[in-house]
Design a protein around this motif. Structure first.
Motif, PDB file in Angstrom:
ATOM      1  N   PRO A 157       0.795  -1.249   0.000  1.00 46.06           N
ATOM      2  CA  PRO A 157       0.000   0.000   0.000  1.00 46.06           C
ATOM      3  C   PRO A 157       0.814   1.279   0.000  1.00 46.06           C
ATOM      4  O   PRO A 157       0.292   2.345  -0.333  1.00 46.06           O
ATOM      5  CB  PRO A 157      -0.838  -0.128   1.281  1.00 46.06           C
ATOM      6  CG  PRO A 157      -0.963  -1.605   1.513  1.00 46.06           C
ATOM      7  CD  PRO A 157       0.353  -2.171   1.061  1.00 46.06           C
ATOM      8  N   ASN A 158       2.100   1.213   0.385  1.00 45.91           N
ATOM      9  CA  ASN A 158       2.931   2.422   0.374  1.00 45.91           C
ATOM     10  C   ASN A 158       3.665   2.642  -0.948  1.00 45.91           C
ATOM     11  O   ASN A 158       4.463   3.569  -1.060  1.00 45.91           O
ATOM     12  CB  ASN A 158       3.967   2.369   1.492  1.00 45.91           C
ATOM     13  CG  ASN A 158       3.379   2.717   2.850  1.00 45.91           C
ATOM     14  OD1 ASN A 158       2.947   1.828   3.571  1.00 45.91           O
ATOM     15  ND2 ASN A 158       3.333   3.997   3.203  1.00 45.91           N
ATOM     16  N   ARG A 172       0.229   5.681   3.310  1.00 49.33           N
ATOM     17  CA  ARG A 172      -0.262   4.328   3.053  1.00 49.33           C
ATOM     18  C   ARG A 172      -1.669   4.411   2.457  1.00 49.33           C
ATOM     19  O   ARG A 172      -2.585   4.950   3.070  1.00 49.33           O
ATOM     20  CB  ARG A 172      -0.265   3.514   4.339  1.00 49.33           C
ATOM     21  CG  ARG A 172      -0.646   2.039   4.143  1.00 49.33           C
ATOM     22  CD  ARG A 172      -0.681   1.320   5.475  1.00 49.33           C
ATOM     23  NE  ARG A 172      -1.027  -0.075   5.336  1.00 49.33           N
ATOM     24  CZ  ARG A 172      -0.157  -1.073   5.236  1.00 49.33           C
ATOM     25  NH1 ARG A 172       1.134  -0.805   5.272  1.00 49.33           N
ATOM     26  NH2 ARG A 172      -0.556  -2.331   5.114  1.00 49.33           N
ATOM     27  N   LYS A 173      -1.818   3.854   1.253  1.00 50.38           N
ATOM     28  CA  LYS A 173      -3.124   3.878   0.577  1.00 50.38           C
ATOM     29  C   LYS A 173      -4.049   2.827   1.187  1.00 50.38           C
ATOM     30  O   LYS A 173      -3.602   1.787   1.674  1.00 50.38           O
ATOM     31  CB  LYS A 173      -2.947   3.635  -0.923  1.00 50.38           C
ATOM     32  CG  LYS A 173      -2.131   4.702  -1.625  1.00 50.38           C
ATOM     33  CD  LYS A 173      -2.183   4.541  -3.139  1.00 50.38           C
ATOM     34  CE  LYS A 173      -1.449   3.306  -3.608  1.00 50.38           C
ATOM     35  NZ  LYS A 173       0.015   3.387  -3.374  1.00 50.38           N
ATOM     36  N   ASN A 174      -5.339   3.100   1.141  1.00 52.79           N
ATOM     37  CA  ASN A 174      -6.346   2.168   1.646  1.00 52.79           C
ATOM     38  C   ASN A 174      -6.722   1.201   0.525  1.00 52.79           C
ATOM     39  O   ASN A 174      -7.565   1.490  -0.315  1.00 52.79           O
ATOM     40  CB  ASN A 174      -7.578   2.929   2.133  1.00 52.79           C
ATOM     41  CG  ASN A 174      -8.607   1.999   2.776  1.00 52.79           C
ATOM     42  OD1 ASN A 174      -8.269   0.870   3.150  1.00 52.79           O
ATOM     43  ND2 ASN A 174      -9.838   2.459   2.884  1.00 52.79           N
ATOM     44  N   ILE A 214       3.832   3.528  -5.053  1.00 50.76           N
ATOM     45  CA  ILE A 214       3.146   4.247  -6.129  1.00 50.76           C
ATOM     46  C   ILE A 214       3.639   3.684  -7.456  1.00 50.76           C
ATOM     47  O   ILE A 214       4.838   3.678  -7.729  1.00 50.76           O
ATOM     48  CB  ILE A 214       3.439   5.763  -6.064  1.00 50.76           C
ATOM     49  CG1 ILE A 214       2.919   6.349  -4.749  1.00 50.76           C
ATOM     50  CG2 ILE A 214       2.807   6.481  -7.255  1.00 50.76           C
ATOM     51  CD1 ILE A 214       3.239   7.816  -4.579  1.00 50.76           C
TER      52      ILE A 214
END
Length: 559
Positions: free
Chosen positions: A389-390, A406-408, A392
């Motif tokens: 999640p971290n 951190r993306k959900n 890109i």
């Protein structure tokens, strides 16, 4: 009559037996009309005489007389139809060599559009119209135009081949299934066609794979020839350089030998010249004294002779030349010593040259190997479903970097949840494959391949035993191969682009410094039994110090 004929249709002038415009039409007692030849042949084959349309039976075969009215109407209609066909033939294509002609056309034959498997004839656009409009003919099976329609009929039963015997792998008719192929596995022609088409598709895929392998082999051979030529040119140049240097050393030693010998000869000549000059001077003085002695001896003046004798009798100072020698210099051992010195010099030079040559050969072999493996370049894109999640990922799936936010994202089984890693979408379970990754500007990264069943949750060990074959870079200066235990790697330069090559069957994973054309490390003797996925870890961005992305780069084959 002309106006009336315009109201008549083609169906009214067709014989129901031959399905063509009447020829010598006759009317039988029940009122139905047929071509005279058609009904006569029908009655010759079928007894008693019966109308093909209404099935009325005639105990006595009727006498047939041509119906002149219908004959005239049919002739006029035929003429009209021919004129119509002639006028439309300019719009239709005249049959060319290799094309299927219409079987009905007379005179100029047109290109057939369809073939009828029932009538066993091919038709142009004009003559195909009846099969598209008449209810009885619309049920006939039409196919793309084909010659030799008789080949679609059973030679034994004269029936359409509409079934396929899987047992004997032959096409059969309905009657064959109750005789020769009674107990066989028989399926409709379409089912057999689809099965064989699927087999052909598989065969075609195998053939294309074989073709691709051979094309790769041709590329490999062409590359080998090209690299061989480059190597030969380089070897010739190096050989010329080496032998030129050796030749210069030999010539230099030869010149030094000649100079040494000439120097000794010159010293000998100078010594002899000094002695001779001295001797000539003494001879000159002695000749002068001899002349004085001779002159005094002729004198008759007693007083003068006695007074001069004393001074003349004193001998001038001369050297005792008895032991004086001009000895030729000894050249013994001069050539031997010169050759020994040359051998020592050449030995040192050869040692240096061999060391340089060994390094050059090793470098060349790596360059050749790198060019060879680059031929197995594959398309690699990052799989967002596996990304931590971290991470890109770029829109084109070619770049990945770490961010602090951190993306959900859904915690699916494929996703790494602890280590900041991502896999490629593509997997490989055979053959060879190669890809390159730009690592320029980074202070930490991991690269390699992993097997499909690796644990993606929690901390990972990264060893081959756990399904990881990778190298890592840490702290801007430390390289390691996670070989279990880790192997410290010593590199001459810091790679900016890393190439990864896998030979699945050989069990080989190799990493290259692309720009330096140097081998970084190889895992050998690996045993692959699962799909392999390219593996990427850009590591934490370290407050921006390691923010540069890992970039999957296309291979530059001209390097």
């Amino acid at each position: 009559m002309s106006a009336a004929s315009c109201l008549l249709t083609e169906d009214q002038f067709l014989c129901s037996i031959c399905l063509d415009v009447f020829t010598d039409p006759v009317t039988i007692p029940c009122g139905h009309n047929f071509c005279k030849a058609c009904i006569s042949e029908h009655w010759d084959r079928n007894i008693p005489s019966q109308c093909p349309n209404c099935k009325k039976v005639f105990n006595i075969k009727p006498e047939l007389q041509v119906n002149t009215f219908i004959s005239e109407m049919a002739a006029q209609f035929r003429q009209s139809a021919q004129q119509k066909a002639s006028s439309s033939s300019s719009e239709q294509q005249v049959v060319k060599p290799g094309e299927v002609p219409c079987d009905v056309c007379t005179g100029t034959r047109l290109k057939a559009l369809k073939s009828c498997l029932v009538c066993l004839e091919s038709y142009c656009e004009t003559h195909l119209e009846r099969h598209l409009t008449r209810p009885g003919l619309k049920k006939h099976q039409l196919i793309d135009p084909e010659e030799n329609l008789e080949s679609r009929m059973c030679v034994k039963h004269d029936k359409l081949l509409e079934l396929f015997c899987k047992t004997d792998q032959v096409c059969v008719c309905m009657l064959c299934t109750v005789s020769d192929h009674k107990t066989h596995d028989v399926v409709p022609l379409k089912e057999g066609y689809e099965g064989k088409k699927a087999e052909l598709g598989k065969t075609e895929a195998e053939i294309q794979q074989m073709i691709q392998k051979r094309r790769l082999k041709i590329q490999e051979m062409n590359l080998s020839v090209e690299l061989s030529k480059e190597g030969a040119d380089r070897e010739i140049a190096d050989g010329v350089q080496v032998f030129t240097a050796l030749k210069e050393s030999v010539e230099r030693s030869q010149a030094e030998l000649i100079d040494t010998i000439k120097e000794k000869q010159r010293e000998t000549e100078e010594q002899a010249e000094g002695f001779i000059k001295e001797l000539e001077q003494e001879i000159s003085e002695l000749k002068k004294r001899s002349s004085d002695v001779e002159q005094l001896s002729r004198s008759e003046d007693q007083l003068h002779l006695l007074q001069s004798f004393t001074s003349l009798n004193a001998a001038p100072p001369t050297k005792n030349w008895t032991e004086v020698r001009v000895r030729p210099p000894s050249y013994e051992g001069t050539v031997r010593r010169a050759v020994a010195q040359l051998e020592e010099t050449l030995s040192k030079q050869m040692k240096k040259l061999l060391e340089v040559e060994l390094k050059r050969v090793q470098q060349y072999e790596v360059e050749v190997e790198l060019k060879r493996v680059q031929q197995y370049e594959v398309e690699v894109t990052l799989d967002p479903d596996t990304a931590h999640p971290n991470l890109i990922l770029s829109d084109d799936g070619k770049q990945v970097k770490h961010c602090d936010v951190r993306k959900n994202l859904p915690d699916n089984p494929e996703r790494f949840d602890f280590c900041v890693c991502v896999l490629a979408k593509q997997s490989f379970s055979s053959g060879r494959f190669y890809f390159e990754v730009q690592v320029k500007g980074k202070t930490q990264w991991d690269l390699g391949v992993v097997r499909e069943s690796i644990n993606r949750k929690g901390q990972i060990s990264g060893t081959p035993q756990d399904g990881y074959w990778m190298i890592l870079f840490r702290n801007g200066n430390k390289y390691q191969a996670f070989a279990g235990p880790a192997v410290r790697l010593s590199l001459k330069s810091q790679p900016e682009k890393v190439g990864v090559f896998v030979d699945y069957e050989e069990g080989l994973v190799s990493f290259y410094d692309v720009d330096a054309a140097a081998l970084i490390y190889s895992f050998t003797g690996c045993c692959f039994k699962e799909k392999l996925y390219p593996y990427f870890c850009p590591s934490n961005n370290k407050g921006g110090k390691n923010s540069a992305p890992l970039i999957i780069s296309p291979v530059n084959h001209t390097e």
